[in-house]
Scaffold this motif. Structure first.
Motif, mmCIF file in Angstrom:
data_model
loop_
_atom_site.group_PDB
_atom_site.id
_atom_site.type_symbol
_atom_site.label_atom_id
_atom_site.label_comp_id
_atom_site.label_asym_id
_atom_site.label_seq_id
_atom_site.Cartn_x
_atom_site.Cartn_y
_atom_site.Cartn_z
ATOM 1 N N GLY A 76 0.792 -1.080 -0.102
ATOM 2 C CA GLY A 76 0.023 -0.111 -0.007
ATOM 3 C C GLY A 76 0.698 1.240 0.105
ATOM 4 N N GLU A 77 1.845 1.138 0.748
ATOM 5 C CA GLU A 77 2.730 2.392 0.878
ATOM 6 C C GLU A 77 3.431 2.622 -0.502
ATOM 7 O OE1 GLU A 77 2.141 0.483 3.247
ATOM 8 O OE2 GLU A 77 2.293 2.099 4.938
ATOM 9 N N MET A 78 3.715 1.590 -1.148
ATOM 10 C CA MET A 78 4.288 1.701 -2.564
ATOM 11 C C MET A 78 3.113 2.546 -3.265
ATOM 12 S SD MET A 78 6.565 -1.715 -2.830
ATOM 13 C CE MET A 78 7.779 -1.893 -1.795
ATOM 14 N N LEU A 79 1.941 1.994 -3.594
ATOM 15 C CA LEU A 79 1.106 2.352 -4.434
ATOM 16 C C LEU A 79 0.716 4.066 -4.082
ATOM 17 C CD1 LEU A 79 -1.645 -0.460 -4.396
ATOM 18 C CD2 LEU A 79 -0.099 -0.014 -6.089
ATOM 19 N N SER A 80 0.836 4.247 -2.874
ATOM 20 C CA SER A 80 0.452 5.568 -2.369
ATOM 21 C C SER A 80 1.806 6.621 -2.782
ATOM 22 C CB SER A 80 0.375 5.461 -0.967
ATOM 23 O OG SER A 80 0.071 6.737 -0.556
ATOM 24 N N ASP A 81 2.888 5.822 -2.750
ATOM 25 C CA ASP A 81 4.138 6.693 -3.108
ATOM 26 C C ASP A 81 4.126 7.101 -4.506
ATOM 27 O OD1 ASP A 81 6.830 7.750 -2.713
ATOM 28 O OD2 ASP A 81 7.407 5.868 -3.627
ATOM 29 N N ALA A 82 3.441 6.009 -5.242
ATOM 30 C CA ALA A 82 3.407 6.359 -6.798
ATOM 31 C C ALA A 82 2.440 7.186 -7.250
ATOM 32 C CB ALA A 82 3.244 4.838 -7.292
ATOM 33 N N GLY A 83 1.559 7.600 -6.192
ATOM 34 C CA GLY A 83 0.368 8.568 -6.590
ATOM 35 C C GLY A 83 -1.005 7.879 -6.506
ATOM 36 N N SER A 84 -1.087 6.770 -6.136
ATOM 37 C CA SER A 84 -2.465 6.085 -6.037
ATOM 38 C C SER A 84 -3.280 6.612 -5.018
ATOM 39 C CB SER A 84 -2.315 4.471 -5.657
ATOM 40 O OG SER A 84 -1.749 4.033 -6.887
ATOM 41 N N VAL A 85 -4.529 6.577 -5.020
ATOM 42 C CA VAL A 85 -5.389 7.068 -4.101
ATOM 43 C C VAL A 85 -6.282 5.664 -3.546
ATOM 44 C CG1 VAL A 85 -5.195 9.471 -4.039
ATOM 45 C CG2 VAL A 85 -7.003 8.279 -5.399
ATOM 46 N N LEU A 86 -6.251 4.970 -4.343
ATOM 47 C CA LEU A 86 -7.160 3.698 -4.150
ATOM 48 C C LEU A 86 -6.575 2.540 -4.389
ATOM 49 C CD1 LEU A 86 -9.934 3.242 -6.348
ATOM 50 C CD2 LEU A 86 -8.373 4.988 -6.921
ATOM 51 N N THR A 87 -7.130 1.261 -4.129
ATOM 52 C CA THR A 87 -6.861 0.082 -4.711
ATOM 53 C C THR A 87 -7.941 -0.927 -4.472
ATOM 54 O OG1 THR A 87 -5.210 -1.800 -4.670
ATOM 55 C CG2 THR A 87 -5.679 -0.979 -2.566
ATOM 56 N N ILE A 88 -7.998 -1.901 -5.556
ATOM 57 C CA ILE A 88 -8.885 -2.941 -5.474
ATOM 58 C C ILE A 88 -8.405 -4.040 -4.637
ATOM 59 C CG2 ILE A 88 -9.943 -4.817 -6.649
ATOM 60 C CD1 ILE A 88 -9.604 -2.876 -9.431
ATOM 61 N N ILE A 89 -9.018 -4.637 -3.703
ATOM 62 C CA ILE A 89 -8.711 -5.797 -2.903
ATOM 63 C C ILE A 89 -9.521 -6.917 -2.985
ATOM 64 C CG2 ILE A 89 -8.384 -6.505 -0.467
ATOM 65 C CD1 ILE A 89 -6.643 -4.193 -1.008
ATOM 66 N N GLY A 90 -8.929 -8.185 -3.168
ATOM 67 C CA GLY A 90 -9.840 -9.204 -3.221
ATOM 68 C C GLY A 90 -10.678 -9.584 -4.432
ATOM 69 N N HIS A 91 -10.013 -9.062 -5.575
ATOM 70 C CA HIS A 91 -10.796 -9.509 -6.958
ATOM 71 C C HIS A 91 -10.912 -11.009 -6.967
ATOM 72 C CE1 HIS A 91 -11.865 -9.752 -11.033
ATOM 73 N NE2 HIS A 91 -11.992 -8.189 -11.134
ATOM 74 N N SER A 92 -11.974 -11.319 -7.631
ATOM 75 C CA SER A 92 -12.188 -12.933 -7.580
ATOM 76 C C SER A 92 -11.050 -13.418 -8.530
ATOM 77 C CB SER A 92 -13.698 -13.331 -8.137
ATOM 78 O OG SER A 92 -13.524 -12.536 -9.612
ATOM 79 N N GLU A 93 -10.387 -12.931 -9.310
ATOM 80 C CA GLU A 93 -9.566 -13.381 -10.252
ATOM 81 C C GLU A 93 -8.149 -13.861 -9.240
ATOM 82 O OE1 GLU A 93 -9.235 -10.498 -13.166
ATOM 83 O OE2 GLU A 93 -11.045 -11.230 -14.134
ATOM 84 N N ARG A 94 -7.982 -12.763 -8.431
ATOM 85 C CA ARG A 94 -6.901 -13.166 -7.375
ATOM 86 C C ARG A 94 -7.287 -13.978 -6.172
ATOM 87 N NH1 ARG A 94 -2.486 -10.204 -7.665
ATOM 88 N NH2 ARG A 94 -2.119 -10.785 -5.528
ATOM 89 N N ARG A 95 -8.609 -14.123 -5.788
ATOM 90 C CA ARG A 95 -9.123 -15.159 -4.894
ATOM 91 C C ARG A 95 -8.740 -16.434 -5.414
ATOM 92 N NH1 ARG A 95 -13.028 -13.690 -0.729
ATOM 93 N NH2 ARG A 95 -13.602 -11.462 -0.684
ATOM 94 N N ALA A 96 -9.111 -16.515 -6.903
ATOM 95 C CA ALA A 96 -9.133 -17.786 -7.557
ATOM 96 C C ALA A 96 -7.530 -18.269 -7.957
ATOM 97 C CB ALA A 96 -9.762 -18.062 -8.653
ATOM 98 N N ALA A 97 -6.929 -17.518 -8.637
ATOM 99 C CA ALA A 97 -5.341 -17.597 -8.983
ATOM 100 C C ALA A 97 -4.476 -17.553 -7.935
ATOM 101 C CB ALA A 97 -5.132 -16.538 -10.129
ATOM 102 N N GLN A 98 -4.571 -16.683 -7.104
ATOM 103 C CA GLN A 98 -3.562 -16.415 -5.888
ATOM 104 C C GLN A 98 -4.180 -17.100 -4.545
ATOM 105 O OE1 GLN A 98 -3.639 -13.793 -8.399
ATOM 106 N NE2 GLN A 98 -1.724 -14.605 -9.094
ATOM 107 N N GLN A 99 -5.108 -17.864 -4.635
ATOM 108 C CA GLN A 99 -5.793 -18.480 -3.598
ATOM 109 C C GLN A 99 -5.901 -17.393 -2.404
ATOM 110 O OE1 GLN A 99 -2.726 -20.689 -4.847
ATOM 111 N NE2 GLN A 99 -4.281 -21.069 -6.278
#
Ligand code: PEP
Length: 248
Positions: A76-99
Motif C-alpha cells: 500500500g505504501e508503494m502504491l501511495s508513493d506512486a500517487g495512487s489514492v485507491l486500490t482494489i482488494i480481493g478481486h475474484s481473479e486473485r481469490r482464484a489464481a492466488q488463492q
C-alpha cells in the motif's frame, strides 16, 4: 449517494495506453455528478498520475505488509508513493489464481487503509455456488470475514461481482442484483449501524454502455466496477453518462 464508477484494467496497459487514460480522466471531469477512478497496472501508476492530474488512479491489489521479503509484491505504501489514492482488494481473479482467503483480504484492506488508500473490496459467488442456491450464504460470509472492523468512515466500498458475470458478457439479473445488494446492505447495517448505510456497494460483471442505466438504477447499487468496458474512453463514456443521468 453519488455513484462511483471505477475501471479495472487488470493486466492490460503499457505506455502506449497513457493517452487513453488521459482521455478517460478528461471524460470523468465532464461527468461531475459522478465519482470515478481507474485502477491500472502498478507499472503505469506514476506516469498516469502525472499525465491525468486530479483524476484518481489506483492499483489492483496490495500486500498486507508495508515492506519486506515478498518478491514481486507491491505494498500500500508503494502504491501511495506512486500517487495512487485507491486500490482494489480481493478481486475474484486473485481469490482464484492466488488463492487469496478472506483473512488475507481483510489484512490487505487494513494495510491499504494504513497507507491512506481507499479500498474496493470484492466479493462474489461462482456459478456452481449460485446454482446450488448458496449465493447469498457465500457472499455474506465473504462480507463478514473479509471486511475489517474499521470498514466504516468512507474509505472502503464493497463490490459485488458474481464470478460468472466477470468478462463473460453475462450480466446478473436485476432481481438477483437487487436481492444481493439488499442482503449486503443489511449485513453492513447490522455490523456498522448507521455508518453501514453509507458504505457504497458497487456491482461488477460485464457492465457496459448498454446495461449500465438499468443496473445503476437498482436500489443499493451505488456504482460499478468495470473491467473490459473501461479499457477505452469510448466504451467507458456511456457508463459515466448513465451514472450522471441518475445523479444524486
Ligand atoms: C472486473 O474486472 O471487475 C469486471 C467486472 O470485469 P468485466 O467488466 O470485464 O466483467
Amino acid at each position: 449517494m453519488r455513484k462511483y464508477i471505477v475501471g479495472n484494467w487488470k493486466m492490460n496497459g503499457t505506455s502506449n495506453d497513457l493517452g487513453e487514460i488521459v482521455a478517460i480522466g478528461a471524460l470523468a471531469q465532464l461527468h461531475n455528478n459522478v465519482d470515478s477512478a481507474l485502477c491500472i497496472p502498478a507499472t503505469l501508476i506514476e506516469r498516469a498520475v502525472t499525465a491525468v492530474g486530479a483524476f484518481p488512479i489506483g492499483g489492483q491489489d496490495c500486500h498486507m505488509q508495508a515492506s519486506g521479503a515478498h518478491t514481486g509484491c507491491v505494498s500500500g505504501e508503494m502504491l501511495s508513493d506512486a500517487g495512487s489514492v485507491l486500490t482494489i482488494i480481493g478481486h475474484s481473479e486473485r481469490r482464484a489464481a492466488q488463492q487469496e482467503q478472506d483473512s488475507d483480504i481483510r489484512a490487505k484492506a487494513e494495510a491499504a487503509n494504513a497507507a491512506g488508500l481507499k479500498a474496493i473490496l470484492c466479493v462474489g459467488e461462482t456459478l456452481e455456488e449460485r446454482e446450488a442456491g448458496k449465493a447469498l450464504e457465500i457472499v455474506l460470509a465473504q462480507v463478514t470475514q473479509s471486511l475489517p472492523d474499521a470498514a466504516a468512515g468512507g474509505w472502503l466500498c464493497v463490490a459485488y461481482e458474481p464470478v460468472w458475470a466477470i468478462g463473460t458478457g453475462r450480466v446478473a439479473e436485476p432481481a438477483d442484483v437487487t436481492e444481493m445488494h439488499a442482503a449486503i446492505r443489511r449485513a453492513l447495517v447490522e455490523r456498522f449501524g448507521a455508518e453501514g448505510q453509507k458504505i457504497r456497494i458497487l456491482y461488477g460483471g460485464s457492465m457496459n454502455g448498454d446495461n449500465a442505466a438499468v443496473l445503476l438504477a437498482l436500489p443499493n447499487v451505488d456504482g460499478g466496477l468495470i473491467g473490459g468496458a473501461s479499457l477505452t474512453a469510448a466504451q467507458f463514456q456511456p457508463i459515466l453518462a448513465a451514472a450522471q443521468a441518475i445523479g444524486k
